[in-house]
Write an enzyme that holds these catalytic residues in place. Structure first.
Site, PDB file in Angstrom:
ATOM      1  N   ASP A  62     -22.905  63.710  30.380  1.00 48.25           N
ATOM      2  CA  ASP A  62     -24.170  63.168  30.863  1.00 48.25           C
ATOM      3  C   ASP A  62     -24.029  61.659  30.945  1.00 48.25           C
ATOM      4  O   ASP A  62     -24.018  60.965  29.928  1.00 48.25           O
ATOM      5  CB  ASP A  62     -25.309  63.555  29.904  1.00 48.25           C
ATOM      6  N   VAL A  63     -23.894  61.134  32.163  1.00 46.15           N
ATOM      7  CA  VAL A  63     -23.602  59.706  32.335  1.00 46.15           C
ATOM      8  C   VAL A  63     -24.789  58.810  31.990  1.00 46.15           C
ATOM      9  O   VAL A  63     -24.648  57.581  31.947  1.00 46.15           O
ATOM     10  CB  VAL A  63     -23.123  59.404  33.773  1.00 46.15           C
ATOM     11  N   TYR A 158     -34.111  55.345  45.962  1.00 51.57           N
ATOM     12  CA  TYR A 158     -32.664  55.363  46.154  1.00 51.57           C
ATOM     13  C   TYR A 158     -32.160  53.978  46.569  1.00 51.57           C
ATOM     14  O   TYR A 158     -31.168  53.479  46.023  1.00 51.57           O
ATOM     15  CB  TYR A 158     -32.302  56.400  47.207  1.00 51.57           C
ATOM     16  N   LYS A 162     -29.371  51.681  44.568  1.00 45.91           N
ATOM     17  CA  LYS A 162     -28.082  51.316  45.151  1.00 45.91           C
ATOM     18  C   LYS A 162     -27.977  49.810  45.401  1.00 45.91           C
ATOM     19  O   LYS A 162     -26.874  49.242  45.351  1.00 45.91           O
ATOM     20  CB  LYS A 162     -27.853  52.100  46.438  1.00 45.91           C
TER      21      LYS A 162
END
Length: 264
Positions: A62-63, A158, A162
């Protein structure tokens, strides 16, 4: 490219760009550690590498969990004693009109796409600096997007995530450069992966007037100067360059891999 015997950790390795990156790096001689929340998928990627004569091991990871990052890096140090490369490829794309994106969804997007990159770079820094001191430096590659460079309808959360990865990468390139750790970001356009196709399905479900996924793919190809949608290998090859010795003087840059889509 000079990747033989480099030790590289790739997150999001169960599918898409992450999986292809693992296969491409391994084919060039790197030793790969695959990582994904989907532990079975990460293990499958590692098994494919080993079946083709490469070296790989996998983690269910789980990052977004800081403790999990510490455990993964400690295990890599125990098994390999070094870490030449970190590819932060794990990602989530939430497609939703801004008015319908509640704060919980927004935070989920940031946790997967931004917090994980922060945690990974921080957890790996010491081992990568130790590796870099042996002579050829080390490389961090963070996956951003063309939507980290420009806006996109129904992608507000998003784009925010990013864009953050883009500038985080530049800031870390400045700070970690004296330790001979290079940090760069890669900015794909729409790629033919489960994530990319899923985003098209989400757009259609939220009212974008496209008759089908096939029509959406055709629209992307038509708008792209190179005349086709990207494949995972197109992105993986650029990531491999940034991990290799040939890019030893490249840091703090953003490489756009979209076939010219964003300039058309």
């Amino acid at each position: 490219m000079q990747l033989k015997d480099k030790v590289i950790l790739v997150t999001g390795a169960a599918s898409g760009i992450g999986r292809q990156t693992c296969l491409t790096l391994a084919a060039a001689g790197a030793r790969i550690f695959t990582s994904d929340l989907n532990g079975a998928g990460a293990a499958e990627t590692a098994a494919r590498i080993e079946a083709e004569g490469g070296r790989a091991a996998s983690f269910a990871h789980d990052v977004t969990d800081a403790d999990a990052w510490q455990r993964v890096i400690a295990e890599i140090e125990r098994q390999a004693g070094r870490l030449d490369g970190l590819v932060n490829s794990a990602g989530l794309m939430i497609v939703r009109p801004f008015k319908d994106t509640d704060f919980a969804l927004y935070r989920q997007q940031q946790a997967v796409n931004v917090d994980s990159v922060w945690l990974g770079c921080q957890a790996a820094q010491a081992l990568m600096a130790k590796t870099a001191a042996l002579g050829k430096g080390a490389s961090i590659v963070n996956l951003s997007s063309i939507l980290g460079q420009k806006g996109g309808s129904m992608h507000s959360a998003y784009c925010t995530s990013k864009g953050a990865v883009r500038l985080m990468s530049k800031a870390l390139a400045v700070e970690l450069g004296r330790s001979q750790i290079r940090v760069n970001s890669v900015h794909p356009g729409l790629v033919e992966t489960p994530l990319g196709i899923g985003s098209m399905q989400d757009l259609i479900s939220h009212g974008v007037p496209l008759p089908s996924i096939e029509a959406a793919v055709g629209m992307v190809a038509q708008r792209t100067p190179l005349g086709r949608m990207a494949q995972p290998l197109d992105v993986a090859n650029v990531i491999a360059f940034l991990c290799a010795d040939e890019s030893a003087y490249v840091t703090g840059t953003e490489l756009t891999v979209d076939g010219g889509y964003s300039i058309n």
